[in-house]
Enzyme design. Structure first.
Site, PDB file in Angstrom:
ATOM      1  CG  HIS A 125       9.744   7.820 -19.443  1.00  0.00           C
ATOM      2  ND1 HIS A 125      10.284   6.550 -19.701  1.00  0.00           N
ATOM      3  CD2 HIS A 125      10.483   8.580 -18.476  1.00  0.00           C
ATOM      4  CE1 HIS A 125      11.493   6.597 -19.091  1.00  0.00           C
ATOM      5  NE2 HIS A 125      11.605   7.647 -18.387  1.00  0.00           N
TER       6      HIS A 125
ATOM      7  CB  VAL B  88      11.302   2.385 -32.740  1.00  0.00           C
ATOM      8  CG1 VAL B  88      12.024   1.986 -33.917  1.00  0.00           C
ATOM      9  CG2 VAL B  88      10.930   3.829 -32.899  1.00  0.00           C
TER      10      VAL B  88
ATOM     11  N   GLY C  35      14.651   7.016 -21.971  1.00  0.00           N
ATOM     12  CA  GLY C  35      13.839   7.520 -21.075  1.00  0.00           C
ATOM     13  C   GLY C  35      14.573   8.943 -20.664  1.00  0.00           C
ATOM     14  CG  ASP C  36      18.323   9.184 -19.026  1.00  0.00           C
ATOM     15  OD1 ASP C  36      17.714   9.208 -18.050  1.00  0.00           O
ATOM     16  OD2 ASP C  36      19.531   8.451 -19.085  1.00  0.00           O
TER      17      ASP C  36
END
Length: 129
Positions: free
Chosen positions: A35, A108, A118-119
């Protein structure tokens, strides 16, 4: 650090990132989540339900965006996100026996939180997929 030029990743060059992931997956890896700001890339090798994987990516991306906006995952809004439209935008391709799914993520503009996003996106995509 696996000996690859980090500028390809820092420049968010999806083609080069997918090439690096293909090379890394020549070993025993069957799944890689990657990501970055603006996209989520899933690489799969083997027998996976691709529609389920796509929905998991969509859900994870929406949950991370909602967490960025609100600073937390709100259970009521989370329930709303469970109803993901069948028409979500993604790209899909195969290279060297690895199936790739690229899903755009919402950036955002004024997030209340960024730590742990990310987690959030990776864990939800992994667990739900």
């Amino acid at each position: 650090d696996m000996g690859y030029d980090e500028k390809d990743i820092l420049n968010l060059d999806v083609e080069r990132i997918s090439q690096i992931i293909s090379e890394v997956m020549r070993g025993n890896l069957s799944r890689v989540h990657f990501h970055a700001l603006g996209f989520y890339l899933l690489a799969l090798k083997g027998d996976y339900d691709l529609e389920s994987q796509k929905k998991a990516l969509a859900f994870a991306a929406l949950a991370a965006a909602q967490r960025a906006m609100d600073g937390e995952i709100n259970l009521e809004r989370f329930k709303y996100m469970l109803n993901i439209s069948e028409k979500y935008d993604y790209k899909e391709w195969e290279k060297e026996g690895v199936h790739f799914i690229l899903f755009p993520t919402k950036v955002v503009p004024s997030p209340k939180i960024t730590v742990g996003l990310g987690d959030t996106i990776s864990s939800l995509g992994f667990v739900l997929g």
